[in-house]
Scaffold this motif. Sequence first.
Motif, PDB file in Angstrom:
ATOM      1  N   UNK A   1       0.819  -1.201   0.000  1.00 14.89           N
ATOM      2  CA  UNK A   1       0.000   0.000   0.000  1.00 14.89           C
ATOM      3  C   UNK A   1       0.856   1.254   0.000  1.00 14.89           C
ATOM      4  N   UNK A   2       1.951   1.244   0.727  1.00 15.40           N
ATOM      5  CA  UNK A   2       2.814   2.415   0.772  1.00 15.40           C
ATOM      6  C   UNK A   2       3.461   2.658  -0.589  1.00 15.40           C
ATOM      7  N   UNK A   3       3.898   1.594  -1.254  1.00 18.48           N
ATOM      8  CA  UNK A   3       4.503   1.735  -2.571  1.00 18.48           C
ATOM      9  C   UNK A   3       3.499   2.293  -3.565  1.00 18.48           C
ATOM     10  N   UNK A   4       2.266   1.755  -3.533  1.00 18.60           N
ATOM     11  CA  UNK A   4       1.231   2.214  -4.451  1.00 18.60           C
ATOM     12  C   UNK A   4       0.868   3.667  -4.194  1.00 18.60           C
ATOM     13  N   UNK A   5       0.803   4.040  -2.927  1.00 24.08           N
ATOM     14  CA  UNK A   5       0.476   5.422  -2.573  1.00 24.08           C
ATOM     15  C   UNK A   5       1.568   6.375  -3.053  1.00 24.08           C
ATOM     16  N   UNK A   6       2.832   5.978  -2.888  1.00 24.74           N
ATOM     17  CA  UNK A   6       3.946   6.813  -3.341  1.00 24.74           C
ATOM     18  C   UNK A   6       3.924   6.969  -4.854  1.00 24.74           C
ATOM     19  N   UNK A   7       3.628   5.867  -5.571  1.00 28.08           N
ATOM     20  CA  UNK A   7       3.563   5.920  -7.028  1.00 28.08           C
ATOM     21  C   UNK A   7       2.451   6.852  -7.499  1.00 28.08           C
ATOM     22  N   UNK A   8       1.304   6.779  -6.821  1.00 25.69           N
ATOM     23  CA  UNK A   8       0.178   7.645  -7.212  1.00 25.69           C
ATOM     24  C   UNK A   8       0.498   9.116  -6.948  1.00 25.69           C
ATOM     25  N   UNK A   9       1.113   9.389  -5.808  1.00 23.41           N
ATOM     26  CA  UNK A   9       1.472  10.778  -5.489  1.00 23.41           C
ATOM     27  C   UNK A   9       2.491  11.322  -6.485  1.00 23.41           C
ATOM     28  N   UNK A  10       3.462  10.487  -6.834  1.00 20.86           N
ATOM     29  CA  UNK A  10       4.469  10.915  -7.807  1.00 20.86           C
ATOM     30  C   UNK A  10       3.831  11.164  -9.172  1.00 20.86           C
ATOM     31  N   UNK A  11       2.926  10.279  -9.561  1.00 23.14           N
ATOM     32  CA  UNK A  11       2.246  10.429 -10.842  1.00 23.14           C
ATOM     33  C   UNK A  11       1.466  11.737 -10.895  1.00 23.14           C
ATOM     34  N   UNK A  12       0.751  12.036  -9.815  1.00 27.46           N
ATOM     35  CA  UNK A  12      -0.041  13.267  -9.774  1.00 27.46           C
ATOM     36  C   UNK A  12       0.851  14.503  -9.922  1.00 27.46           C
ATOM     37  N   UNK A  13       1.983  14.510  -9.243  1.00 26.64           N
ATOM     38  CA  UNK A  13       2.914  15.643  -9.346  1.00 26.64           C
ATOM     39  C   UNK A  13       3.481  15.754 -10.759  1.00 26.64           C
TER      40      UNK A  13
END
Length: 231
Positions: free
Chosen positions: A80-92
């Motif tokens: 979950x942490x990896x997926x959350x980091x990937x989503x946040x990076x994608x949004x930025x």
Amino acid sequence: MPRKKKQECKGIPGWLVSFGDLMSLLLTFFILLFSMGTISLEKFHMVIKGITESLGGRKIIHEEKILNTSNIEVEFPEMYMKLKKKRNKLQKDLNRLEQLLEKAGIEAEVEKHGSIIRFRLNTERMFPSGSATPYKEVVPLLLEVCKRLKETQFPITIEGHTDNTPIRFKSNLELSAERALSVLKLFKSCGYPDRLLSARGYGEYRPLVPNDTPENRAKNRRIEIVIDTSG
């Protein structure tokens, strides 16, 4: 006066007897199958352990838990942490790309629906009218989009859309599909994994706004990069 004989109880229908025998035989058959079936707890434990660890879960499953309870608690904090980091990076990254494209005169928009993100690019300054070959100055921008998206490795579908204005030689549906394929080929050339890429052409059949004014028709001419962030 002679007493009337009591009416004897009616017998059960013959089909009901046969049905009862059939149910008894089926029950016996399933009990026999169940008694013959065995579960290798060691193999079951190895399978569950492998699945859990591959998904980033903690190694908390033990044979004692399998033997003593049917509910096994499994935690996946790493996944979950990896997926959350990937989503946040994608949004930025998408926000930066939106600004970059706007500076180049290409209208861009980010739209989110649950785990699906649509990165919408207006094609007015991306392709010549009636052509599926992008302008030369646009190619580096599309490669930059690919470069940023490639870091997150999410599956993407590239959609082509047009307005309803008739064009020569080809239909709007073919044109939208070829434009989507042109972008897909650029993504492949920059190293985006083939297994995560797909392209679709919708022509004029999925307009954002009614094709009743020149401004609206311009809005409907677009490429949409659909990103599935469900993991």
